[in-house]
Enzyme design. Structure first.
Site, PDB file in Angstrom:
ATOM      1  N   HIS A 128      16.564  46.761 -19.988  1.00  0.00           N
ATOM      2  CA  HIS A 128      15.728  45.496 -19.563  1.00  0.00           C
ATOM      3  C   HIS A 128      14.521  46.338 -18.627  1.00  0.00           C
ATOM      4  O   HIS A 128      14.505  45.930 -17.882  1.00  0.00           O
ATOM      5  CB  HIS A 128      16.260  44.877 -18.839  1.00  0.00           C
ATOM      6  N   GLN A 131      12.678  44.031 -15.506  1.00  0.00           N
ATOM      7  CA  GLN A 131      13.139  43.545 -14.946  1.00  0.00           C
ATOM      8  C   GLN A 131      13.472  44.684 -14.416  1.00  0.00           C
ATOM      9  O   GLN A 131      13.200  44.864 -13.248  1.00  0.00           O
ATOM     10  CB  GLN A 131      14.899  43.748 -15.286  1.00  0.00           C
ATOM     11  N   ASP A 221      25.367  43.512 -10.858  1.00  0.00           N
ATOM     12  CA  ASP A 221      25.136  42.755 -11.797  1.00  0.00           C
ATOM     13  C   ASP A 221      26.425  42.001 -11.891  1.00  0.00           C
ATOM     14  O   ASP A 221      27.517  42.099 -12.563  1.00  0.00           O
ATOM     15  CB  ASP A 221      24.951  43.214 -13.333  1.00  0.00           C
ATOM     16  N   CYS A 261      20.344  41.283 -10.453  1.00  0.00           N
ATOM     17  CA  CYS A 261      18.760  41.045 -11.471  1.00  0.00           C
ATOM     18  C   CYS A 261      18.771  38.825 -11.671  1.00  0.00           C
ATOM     19  O   CYS A 261      17.754  38.008 -11.987  1.00  0.00           O
ATOM     20  CB  CYS A 261      19.363  41.072 -12.738  1.00  0.00           C
ATOM     21  N   ARG A 289       9.332  39.494 -10.609  1.00  0.00           N
ATOM     22  CA  ARG A 289       8.837  39.520 -12.191  1.00  0.00           C
ATOM     23  C   ARG A 289       7.853  38.496 -12.415  1.00  0.00           C
ATOM     24  O   ARG A 289       7.525  39.251 -13.981  1.00  0.00           O
ATOM     25  CB  ARG A 289      10.017  38.262 -13.489  1.00  0.00           C
TER      26      ARG A 289
HETATM   27  N1   CP Z   1      16.560  38.329 -14.625  1.00  0.00           N
HETATM   28  C1   CP Z   1      16.829  38.343 -15.796  1.00  0.00           C
HETATM   29  O1   CP Z   1      16.009  38.549 -16.929  1.00  0.00           O
HETATM   30  O2   CP Z   1      17.170  36.581 -15.645  1.00  0.00           O
HETATM   31  P1   CP Z   1      17.371  35.416 -16.961  1.00  0.00           P
HETATM   32  O3   CP Z   1      17.755  35.709 -18.340  1.00  0.00           O
HETATM   33  O4   CP Z   1      16.970  33.890 -16.410  1.00  0.00           O
HETATM   34  O5   CP Z   1      15.680  35.737 -17.834  1.00  0.00           O
HETATM   35  N1  NVA Z   2      23.796  42.135 -18.127  1.00  0.00           N
HETATM   36  C1  NVA Z   2      23.014  40.366 -17.663  1.00  0.00           C
HETATM   37  C2  NVA Z   2      21.634  40.460 -17.430  1.00  0.00           C
HETATM   38  C3  NVA Z   2      21.263  38.963 -17.308  1.00  0.00           C
HETATM   39  C4  NVA Z   2      19.422  39.300 -16.781  1.00  0.00           C
HETATM   40  C5  NVA Z   2      22.824  40.087 -19.121  1.00  0.00           C
HETATM   41  O1  NVA Z   2      22.489  40.986 -19.714  1.00  0.00           O
HETATM   42  O2  NVA Z   2      23.810  39.009 -19.612  1.00  0.00           O
END
Ligand code: CP
Ligand code: NVA
Length: 305
Positions: A128, A131, A221, A261, A289
């Site tokens: 990600h 992020q 997370d 996040c 973000r």
């Molecule tokens: N943190 C993040 O990426 O949030 P969303 O899944 O809401 O985009």
């Molecule tokens: N680790 C989480 C992050 C969401 C922003 C997922 O992948 O669902």
């Protein structure tokens, strides 16, 4: 033409350039100026998983920069109606940048291979990057500097953790990770981290207290990411000792911030007390973000400010 699929696609200098653009655009935004650096540019977003922050931050960012964006829904048939290659070859002829959130990381790799425009990873099972960029930007803004700081990750060594570890390695931030056995970074990632960021300070422990001691920020997370719903009950048991609560924040020290996040499962990986505590910077982090997506878009699409 560049893609942003992983943090490791960027050099330290490029991350700092993105931060400089982001900081400049954020300051102007705060002063009421929405600088149109990307007039007429078009961004398409294709998401296989749910999202609030990523999609809205990208769409608002592009609007503020004078461009346009479109969120393609299920009816576009990504991965269903035609091959990823055909879909991407055609879409990339009509837009300037594509943001993808996919179940499998390989899908964004395949799409980038066939795209004639930039592809940005808006989250996969592996990483990600946007992020992590916004998070390191937030730590720098909050603490004042990144050099010599420590970020403690408590919980699953997942997609967000991988991107953060790489960003920390490239920016001189120590990364400490405390996860239960079976939820560690894989060897291939650790090798890549050391290869890309040879000077990285990287601590792996089973003990959350050891990980958080002296940290500028404690980060967690969800225990089960999107796509891991079937493992939720097992993970709840496996991660029971890895909750970020008031006691763990006290062990981190008086200046430690709390980061997540989002979205969070309050009462699981983190308590209400911590989410809403004075040291929590989760809202600033989410707000950044948008500012950092602007930096990413302006850098990737070559706008000068
Ligand atoms: N943190 C993040 O990426 O949030 P969303 O899944 O809401 O985009
Ligand atoms: N680790 C989480 C992050 C969401 C922003 C997922 O992948 O669902």
């Amino acid at each position: 033409m560049r893609h942003l699929l992983n943090v490791s696609d960027l050099s330290t200098e490029e991350i700092l350039r993105i931060f400089a653009l982001s900081a400049d655009l954020k300051a102007k935004f705060r002063a009421g100026v929405r600088e149109p650096l990307l007039p007429g540019r078009v961004m398409a977003l294709v998401f296989e998983k749910q999202s609030l922050r990523t999609r809205v931050s990208f769409q608002s960012a592009m609007t503020h920069l004078g461009g346009a964006s479109m969120m393609l829904g299920d009816d576009a048939g990504f991965g269903k109606r035609e091959s990823i290659a055909d879909f991407t070859r055609v879409l990339s002829e009509m837009v300037d940048v594509i943001v993808l959130r996919t179940k499998l990381h390989q899908t964004v790799v395949d799409a980038a291979k066939y795209s004639s425009c930039s592809v940005i990873n808006g989250l996969t099972d592996q990483s990600h990057p946007c992020q992590a960029l916004a998070d390191l930007f937030t730590i720098r803004e909050t603490v004042g500097t990144l050099e010599g700081q420590k970020l403690a990750w408590v919980g699953d060594a997942n997609n967000v953790a991988r991107s953060l570890a790489m960003a920390c390695g490239l920016l001189g931030v120590e990364f400490a990770v405390a996860s239960p056995r079976g939820y560690d970074f894989d060897d291939a990632f650790v090798a890549k981290l050391h290869a890309k960021a040879p000077a990285v300070k990287f601590l792996v422990t089973r003990d959350p207290v050891e990980a958080v001691r002296g940290a500028a920020a404690v980060y967690t997370d969800v225990w089960a990411s999107m796509g891991q719903e079937a493992e939720e009950a097992q993970r709840r048991r496996d991660f029971a000792d890895y909750q970020v609560n008031g006691k763990l924040m006290a062990a981190a020290g008086p200046t430690a911030r709390f980061m997540h996040c989002l979205p969070a499962k309050r009462g699981e990986e983190v308590t209400d007390e911590v989410m809403d505590g004075p040291y929590s910077i989760i809202v600033e982090q989410a707000a950044n973000r948008m500012h950092v997506q602007k930096g990413v878009l302006a850098w990737l699409l070559g706008a000068q400010s």
